[in-house]
Design a protein around this motif. Structure first.
Motif, PDB file in Angstrom:
ATOM      1  N   GLN A 117       0.654  -1.228   0.017  1.00 54.97           N
ATOM      2  CA  GLN A 117      -0.080  -0.098   0.164  1.00 54.97           C
ATOM      3  C   GLN A 117       0.730   1.254   0.019  1.00 54.97           C
ATOM      4  N   VAL A 118       1.952   1.179   0.467  1.00 60.03           N
ATOM      5  CA  VAL A 118       2.967   2.488   0.707  1.00 60.03           C
ATOM      6  C   VAL A 118       4.103   2.455  -0.290  1.00 60.03           C
ATOM      7  N   TYR A 119       4.949   1.657   0.095  1.00 56.99           N
ATOM      8  CA  TYR A 119       6.374   1.700  -0.675  1.00 56.99           C
ATOM      9  C   TYR A 119       6.509   0.817  -1.727  1.00 56.99           C
ATOM     10  N   GLY A 120       5.545  -0.276  -1.933  1.00 60.50           N
ATOM     11  CA  GLY A 120       5.657  -1.265  -3.107  1.00 60.50           C
ATOM     12  C   GLY A 120       6.488  -2.497  -2.594  1.00 60.50           C
ATOM     13  N   LYS A 121       6.125  -3.490  -3.164  1.00 62.13           N
ATOM     14  CA  LYS A 121       6.660  -4.848  -2.875  1.00 62.13           C
ATOM     15  C   LYS A 121       8.224  -4.744  -3.368  1.00 62.13           C
ATOM     16  N   THR A 122       9.259  -5.199  -2.639  1.00 65.97           N
ATOM     17  CA  THR A 122      10.544  -5.307  -3.106  1.00 65.97           C
ATOM     18  C   THR A 122      10.577  -6.831  -3.818  1.00 65.97           C
ATOM     19  N   PRO A 123      11.424  -6.793  -5.062  1.00 65.53           N
ATOM     20  CA  PRO A 123      11.269  -8.001  -5.546  1.00 65.53           C
ATOM     21  C   PRO A 123      11.969  -8.856  -5.051  1.00 65.53           C
ATOM     22  N   GLU A 124      11.717 -10.536  -4.978  1.00 66.62           N
ATOM     23  CA  GLU A 124      12.406 -11.178  -4.144  1.00 66.62           C
ATOM     24  C   GLU A 124      13.667 -11.936  -5.221  1.00 66.62           C
ATOM     25  N   ALA A 125      13.452 -11.768  -6.372  1.00 69.38           N
ATOM     26  CA  ALA A 125      14.323 -12.553  -7.250  1.00 69.38           C
ATOM     27  C   ALA A 125      15.767 -11.540  -7.028  1.00 69.38           C
ATOM     28  N   GLU A 126      16.752 -12.406  -7.360  1.00 74.48           N
ATOM     29  CA  GLU A 126      18.151 -11.755  -7.075  1.00 74.48           C
ATOM     30  C   GLU A 126      18.858 -11.409  -8.464  1.00 74.48           C
ATOM     31  N   VAL A 127      19.689 -10.529  -8.580  1.00 74.77           N
ATOM     32  CA  VAL A 127      20.237 -10.193  -9.596  1.00 74.77           C
ATOM     33  C   VAL A 127      21.904 -10.251  -9.466  1.00 74.77           C
ATOM     34  N   PRO A 128      22.679 -10.701 -10.498  1.00 75.15           N
ATOM     35  CA  PRO A 128      24.093 -10.729 -10.111  1.00 75.15           C
ATOM     36  C   PRO A 128      24.483  -9.227  -9.802  1.00 75.15           C
ATOM     37  N   ILE A 129      25.696  -9.443  -8.881  1.00 78.26           N
ATOM     38  CA  ILE A 129      26.242  -8.205  -8.415  1.00 78.26           C
ATOM     39  C   ILE A 129      27.950  -8.583  -8.481  1.00 78.26           C
ATOM     40  N   ARG A 130      28.704  -7.799  -9.277  1.00 83.80           N
ATOM     41  CA  ARG A 130      29.994  -8.095  -8.982  1.00 83.80           C
ATOM     42  C   ARG A 130      30.730  -6.889  -8.363  1.00 83.80           C
ATOM     43  N   VAL A 131      31.461  -6.991  -7.414  1.00 85.31           N
ATOM     44  CA  VAL A 131      32.176  -6.099  -6.528  1.00 85.31           C
ATOM     45  C   VAL A 131      33.676  -6.006  -7.208  1.00 85.31           C
TER      46      VAL A 131
END
Length: 435
Positions: A74-88
């Motif tokens: 209702q306020v901020y919106g659902k955060t996706p549960e899927a993950e995306v690749p992240i390279r550091v």
């Protein structure tokens, strides 16, 4: 009565034949306490089915999950549960700073299968953490004007992200310039933080999602679209959700570092980034201390007070910040099934600190105080004291036990005074900061 009057004015203005520019009445904020508090504030310990929550077990099993779901849909919106690749990627070697008091480290998060989004993290560590091999508590925060703005150090990467044009910050054609360096350092007392034995990590919020309404075609949102999707669904995240997600990705990186005490991460935000810090803290319990600085409407302030900035003003001025479902509460705060004190309560039993400013009535300082005050019953379930006072304190008189609060003299800003109070509170809850 006042709500009906506002609705009547809005309907009348929309129906009368006028030039297009005149159809929408100008927003006039309420700053009269006599006109506030006319909508009942929902009890944080009454579940949606009407049952009363009387134990911490019932809070954790029933009420907390349903409140998280309400704020998400209702306020901020659902955060996706899927993950995306992240390279550091670590950029260069650690650089000694401030005559050996600390070191500076820069990292880039390449987010997405092709590294479509890059977020730069700037980390300042006390020199003692390497000398003593002692992990340190860390403040995790986003900044408004790029990492290069928090210090004049010429080795800090100059951001190439989108910026709002600002003569004072030397951003031109939506880009930072060399003259932008250090233009936001008044909000980052790096030396004082290091002297207290704390680390601080920051990233530019626009790296995760640029702060303008482009129907979510850039930033991290498109990385999560399903096939054929072109914008978030009505109950999916807006920009505040994306910035909160970015704070959690910063935490992902920080807890891998031997210099960082992963049990002592404080998430901190000012203004709209205070809203993001609260939402990040509600979703991610690795943030063991949550700090809201002048977060106002959509942050720590009660929406149903209709004081200063309102839900309708947020949605009209910043349509990309929240999920589309939040629009149904514009000029209709009475329909909200919860209020922002429930967001503060979601931090329990972790400490949370709320700060206001006397010159920032737009953010409703009293409403921010009440956001903490009305969260106290949840902390009581954990046998934890809250603010310890019944009334909003005088300016520059910090209060609080597990919920902290101060009303600082001055304008909408984050200052060394604010930072000192947050570090005092951290000392209190994390024993003493290492020296």
């Amino acid at each position: 009565m006042r709500l009906l009057t506002l609705l009547s004015l809005f309907t009348t203005a929309a129906s009368v034949s006028m030039p297009l520019a005149a159809q929408k009445p100008a927003f006039v904020p309420n700053y009269d306490e006599a006109q506030a508090n006319f909508i009942a504030i929902p009890d944080v310990l009454t579940a949606t089915d009407g049952s009363k929550i009387t134990t911490r077990e019932a809070w954790l099993a029933q009420r907390k999950p349903e409140l998280l779901q309400l704020f998400a849909t209702q306020v901020y919106g659902k955060t996706p549960e899927a993950e995306v690749p992240i390279r550091v990627e670590t950029v260069g070697a650690d650089k000694p700073i401030l005559n050996g008091k600390g070191v500076m480290r820069q990292t880039i998060l390449h987010i997405g299968p092709q590294g479509e989004v890059q977020a730069q993290i700037l980390l300042f560590l006390p020199a003692s953490t390497k000398e003593k091999s002692t992990p340190v508590p860390t403040f995790v925060t986003l900044n408004f004007w790029g990492n290069h703005s928090v210090s004049t150090d010429p080795d800090i990467l100059l951001s190439t992200s989108w910026f709002r044009d600002n003569k004072e910050k030397h951003t031109v054609n939506n880009r930072a310039t060399e003259a932008s360096r250090g233009t936001g350092d008044d909000r980052f007392p790096i030396e004082a933080i290091l002297d207290r034995g704390y680390a601080v990590a920051t990233a530019y919020y626009g790296d995760f999602d640029p702060d303008f309404d482009d129907n979510f075609q850039n930033g991290i949102h498109p990385l999560f679209y399903r096939d054929g999707q072109t914008k978030p669904d009505p109950d999916q995240w807006g920009s505040i959700g994306a910035w909160a997600w970015g704070l959690s990705r910063m935490a992902d990186y920080l807890i891998t570092l031997p210099e960082i005490d992963q049990t002592k991460l404080a998430v901190l935000g000012h203004s709209r980034l205070g809203k993001a810090a609260l939402w990040a803290g509600a979703q991610d319990e690795r943030f063991t201390f949550v700090i809201s600085n002048n977060s106002g409407a959509g942050g720590a302030a009660l929406a149903k007070r209709i004081f200063g900035e309102t839900v309708g003003r947020l949605n009209s001025a910043f349509p990309h910040w929240f999920c589309d479902n939040y629009n149904q509460y514009s000029l209709n705060e009475a329909a909200l099934p919860m209020d922002q004190h429930a967001l503060i309560a979601l931090m329990a039993p972790r400490p949370v600190y709320i700060a206001s400013a006397t010159g920032d009535q737009w953010a409703d300082p009293k409403g921010e105080f009440l956001g903490g005050k009305l969260a106290e019953p949840v902390y009581a379930l954990f046998n934890l004291p809250g603010l310890g006072v019944e009334e909003q304190p005088a300016p520059d008189m910090p209060v609080g036990k597990t919920i902290g609060y101060h009303l600082r003299t001055g304008k909408h800003d984050i200052t060394p005074y604010d930072w000192d109070r947050y570090m005092d509170f951290a000392d209190q809850h994390w024993s003493a900061s290492p020296k």
